[in-house]
Design a protein around this motif. Structure first.
Motif, PDB file in Angstrom:
ATOM      1  N   THR A 121       0.817  -1.125   0.110  1.00 44.11           N
ATOM      2  CA  THR A 121       0.041  -0.097   0.029  1.00 44.11           C
ATOM      3  C   THR A 121       0.952   1.238  -0.087  1.00 44.11           C
ATOM      4  O   THR A 121       2.101   1.111   0.184  1.00 44.11           O
ATOM      5  CB  THR A 121      -0.999  -0.174   1.290  1.00 44.11           C
ATOM      6  OG1 THR A 121      -0.066   0.059   2.306  1.00 44.11           O
ATOM      7  CG2 THR A 121      -1.863  -1.160   1.456  1.00 44.11           C
ATOM      8  N   ARG A 158      -1.208   6.607  -3.020  1.00 41.27           N
ATOM      9  CA  ARG A 158      -2.013   5.987  -4.200  1.00 41.27           C
ATOM     10  C   ARG A 158      -2.857   4.886  -3.460  1.00 41.27           C
ATOM     11  O   ARG A 158      -2.340   4.026  -2.878  1.00 41.27           O
ATOM     12  CB  ARG A 158      -0.936   5.565  -5.173  1.00 41.27           C
ATOM     13  CG  ARG A 158      -1.688   4.984  -6.490  1.00 41.27           C
ATOM     14  CD  ARG A 158      -0.681   4.588  -7.634  1.00 41.27           C
ATOM     15  NE  ARG A 158      -1.186   4.308  -8.924  1.00 41.27           N
ATOM     16  CZ  ARG A 158      -1.325   4.929  -9.827  1.00 41.27           C
ATOM     17  NH1 ARG A 158      -0.680   6.231  -9.947  1.00 41.27           N
ATOM     18  NH2 ARG A 158      -1.726   4.359 -10.670  1.00 41.27           N
ATOM     19  N   ASP A 159      -4.094   4.759  -3.834  1.00 38.97           N
ATOM     20  CA  ASP A 159      -5.052   4.041  -3.503  1.00 38.97           C
ATOM     21  C   ASP A 159      -5.103   2.833  -4.271  1.00 38.97           C
ATOM     22  O   ASP A 159      -6.092   3.210  -5.299  1.00 38.97           O
ATOM     23  CB  ASP A 159      -6.219   4.649  -3.002  1.00 38.97           C
ATOM     24  CG  ASP A 159      -7.397   3.450  -2.519  1.00 38.97           C
ATOM     25  OD1 ASP A 159      -7.019   2.247  -2.383  1.00 38.97           O
ATOM     26  OD2 ASP A 159      -8.505   3.905  -2.291  1.00 38.97           O
ATOM     27  N   LYS A 189      -6.562   0.049  -4.435  1.00 39.60           N
ATOM     28  CA  LYS A 189      -8.020  -0.723  -4.487  1.00 39.60           C
ATOM     29  C   LYS A 189      -8.857   0.241  -5.303  1.00 39.60           C
ATOM     30  O   LYS A 189      -9.473  -0.398  -6.258  1.00 39.60           O
ATOM     31  CB  LYS A 189      -8.369  -0.664  -3.126  1.00 39.60           C
ATOM     32  CG  LYS A 189      -9.679  -1.268  -2.956  1.00 39.60           C
ATOM     33  CD  LYS A 189     -10.440  -1.460  -1.595  1.00 39.60           C
ATOM     34  CE  LYS A 189     -11.774  -2.147  -1.547  1.00 39.60           C
ATOM     35  NZ  LYS A 189     -12.324  -2.276  -0.147  1.00 39.60           N
ATOM     36  N   SER A 190      -8.758   1.580  -5.418  1.00 37.65           N
ATOM     37  CA  SER A 190      -9.658   2.326  -5.928  1.00 37.65           C
ATOM     38  C   SER A 190      -9.117   2.467  -7.508  1.00 37.65           C
ATOM     39  O   SER A 190     -10.120   2.712  -8.447  1.00 37.65           O
ATOM     40  CB  SER A 190      -9.756   3.846  -5.405  1.00 37.65           C
ATOM     41  OG  SER A 190      -8.424   4.603  -5.422  1.00 37.65           O
ATOM     42  N   THR A 191      -7.898   2.181  -7.644  1.00 39.70           N
ATOM     43  CA  THR A 191      -7.372   2.112  -9.039  1.00 39.70           C
ATOM     44  C   THR A 191      -7.293   0.928  -9.694  1.00 39.70           C
ATOM     45  O   THR A 191      -7.080   0.779 -10.940  1.00 39.70           O
ATOM     46  CB  THR A 191      -5.920   2.947  -9.129  1.00 39.70           C
ATOM     47  OG1 THR A 191      -5.148   1.993  -8.375  1.00 39.70           O
ATOM     48  CG2 THR A 191      -5.919   4.356  -8.880  1.00 39.70           C
ATOM     49  N   ASP A 192      -7.650  -0.166  -8.931  1.00 42.54           N
ATOM     50  CA  ASP A 192      -7.787  -1.584  -9.284  1.00 42.54           C
ATOM     51  C   ASP A 192      -6.619  -2.010  -9.742  1.00 42.54           C
ATOM     52  O   ASP A 192      -6.270  -2.896 -10.846  1.00 42.54           O
ATOM     53  CB  ASP A 192      -8.965  -1.774 -10.292  1.00 42.54           C
ATOM     54  CG  ASP A 192      -9.377  -3.257 -10.559  1.00 42.54           C
ATOM     55  OD1 ASP A 192      -8.851  -3.968  -9.704  1.00 42.54           O
ATOM     56  OD2 ASP A 192      -9.435  -3.810 -11.713  1.00 42.54           O
ATOM     57  N   GLU A 193      -5.398  -1.521  -9.228  1.00 38.84           N
ATOM     58  CA  GLU A 193      -4.041  -1.984  -9.554  1.00 38.84           C
ATOM     59  C   GLU A 193      -3.651  -2.640  -8.272  1.00 38.84           C
ATOM     60  O   GLU A 193      -4.056  -2.721  -7.077  1.00 38.84           O
ATOM     61  CB  GLU A 193      -2.952  -0.682  -9.718  1.00 38.84           C
ATOM     62  CG  GLU A 193      -3.637   0.269 -10.798  1.00 38.84           C
ATOM     63  CD  GLU A 193      -2.571   1.400 -10.882  1.00 38.84           C
ATOM     64  OE1 GLU A 193      -1.764   1.406 -11.618  1.00 38.84           O
ATOM     65  OE2 GLU A 193      -2.985   2.255  -9.888  1.00 38.84           O
ATOM     66  N   PRO A 243      -5.302  -2.139 -14.090  1.00 40.22           N
ATOM     67  CA  PRO A 243      -6.651  -2.411 -13.742  1.00 40.22           C
ATOM     68  C   PRO A 243      -7.214  -3.761 -14.596  1.00 40.22           C
ATOM     69  O   PRO A 243      -6.903  -3.973 -15.783  1.00 40.22           O
ATOM     70  CB  PRO A 243      -7.180  -1.150 -14.261  1.00 40.22           C
ATOM     71  CG  PRO A 243      -6.102  -0.087 -14.110  1.00 40.22           C
ATOM     72  CD  PRO A 243      -4.838  -0.966 -14.603  1.00 40.22           C
ATOM     73  N   LYS A 256     -12.905 -12.083  -8.427  1.00 36.33           N
ATOM     74  CA  LYS A 256     -12.006 -11.611  -7.329  1.00 36.33           C
ATOM     75  C   LYS A 256     -10.679 -12.141  -7.199  1.00 36.33           C
ATOM     76  O   LYS A 256     -10.562 -13.060  -7.635  1.00 36.33           O
ATOM     77  CB  LYS A 256     -12.878 -11.294  -6.241  1.00 36.33           C
ATOM     78  CG  LYS A 256     -14.114 -10.590  -6.049  1.00 36.33           C
ATOM     79  CD  LYS A 256     -14.841 -10.773  -4.683  1.00 36.33           C
ATOM     80  CE  LYS A 256     -16.238  -9.895  -4.936  1.00 36.33           C
ATOM     81  NZ  LYS A 256     -16.575  -9.662  -3.442  1.00 36.33           N
ATOM     82  N   GLU A 262      -8.633  -9.784  -2.243  1.00 33.80           N
ATOM     83  CA  GLU A 262      -9.774  -9.135  -2.365  1.00 33.80           C
ATOM     84  C   GLU A 262     -10.924 -10.161  -1.523  1.00 33.80           C
ATOM     85  O   GLU A 262     -11.453  -9.634  -0.437  1.00 33.80           O
ATOM     86  CB  GLU A 262     -10.632  -8.871  -3.617  1.00 33.80           C
ATOM     87  CG  GLU A 262      -9.982  -7.814  -4.507  1.00 33.80           C
ATOM     88  CD  GLU A 262     -10.398  -7.607  -5.697  1.00 33.80           C
ATOM     89  OE1 GLU A 262     -10.786  -6.498  -6.218  1.00 33.80           O
ATOM     90  OE2 GLU A 262     -10.852  -8.651  -6.599  1.00 33.80           O
TER      91      GLU A 262
END
Length: 174
Positions: free
Chosen positions: A40, A44-45, A47-51, A73, A165, A169
């Motif tokens: 993490t 840069r998040d 999870k929100s960028t799906d990376e 992503p 998933k 996840e």
């Protein structure tokens, strides 16, 4: 590189699934234990960028390999998950130094996924039978998945559904 994979939840024993793939013409390539550490970062998040940015320690027989992987992503094409993937392998000393550089830049290796992975192959298709710690038995397929093999998989005794998933996840949802 582009990664295209199908993930399937399996039931029964790993041996039953391996035997099924052998009957379908796959050969066993090898078995490894993989430990994936996901980074993490405060700026840069992922999870929100799906990376995803992770490092993997892979232990196979008497060898240990180290990898750093970026996953872009996801793009879904039915049950097939497609994403950009960049993976680089390192020797142990270089790897340890690189991870320390990432930590000093603010990256934190916060999440860990551990699995036993049995690799099987036939021309054009790889099958990974994964026993994931705290999640159970899965199969990941990479390569050309034609309609014939898909029908056989869906009608097999071990098939328990397609999964969209990632292992991370699913673990975070527990």
């Amino acid at each position: 590189m582009i990664e295209a994979e199908v993930k399937i939840r399996a039931r029964g024993s790993p041996g039953d699934v391996i035997d099924w793939f052998k009957k379908m013409g796959f050969r066993e390539v090898g078995e490894c234990f993989e430990e994936d550490h996901y980074f993490t970062h405060p700026c840069r998040d992922f999870k929100s960028t799906d990376e995803a940015l992770r490092y993997r320690i892979e232990k196979c027989n008497d060898s240990v390999k180290y990898f750093l992987t970026y996953k872009g992503p996801r793009r879904s094409m039915g049950v097939v998950k497609v994403r950009d993937e960049i993976e680089v392998g390192f020797d142990q000393s270089t790897f340890a130094s690189l991870i320390e550089v990432f930590r000093r830049l603010g990256f934190v290796d916060r999440y860990v996924v551990r699995k036993r992975r049995i690799a099987m192959s036939k021309p054009g298709l790889l099958a990974y039978i994964d026993i994931v710690e705290d999640l159970g038995l899965f199969v990941e397929l990479e390569g050309i998945l034609d309609e014939e093999i898909t029908k056989k998989i869906v009608s097999s005794e071990w098939f328990s559904g397609f999964v969209g998933k990632t292992y991370l996840e699913m673990l975070l949802e527990k």
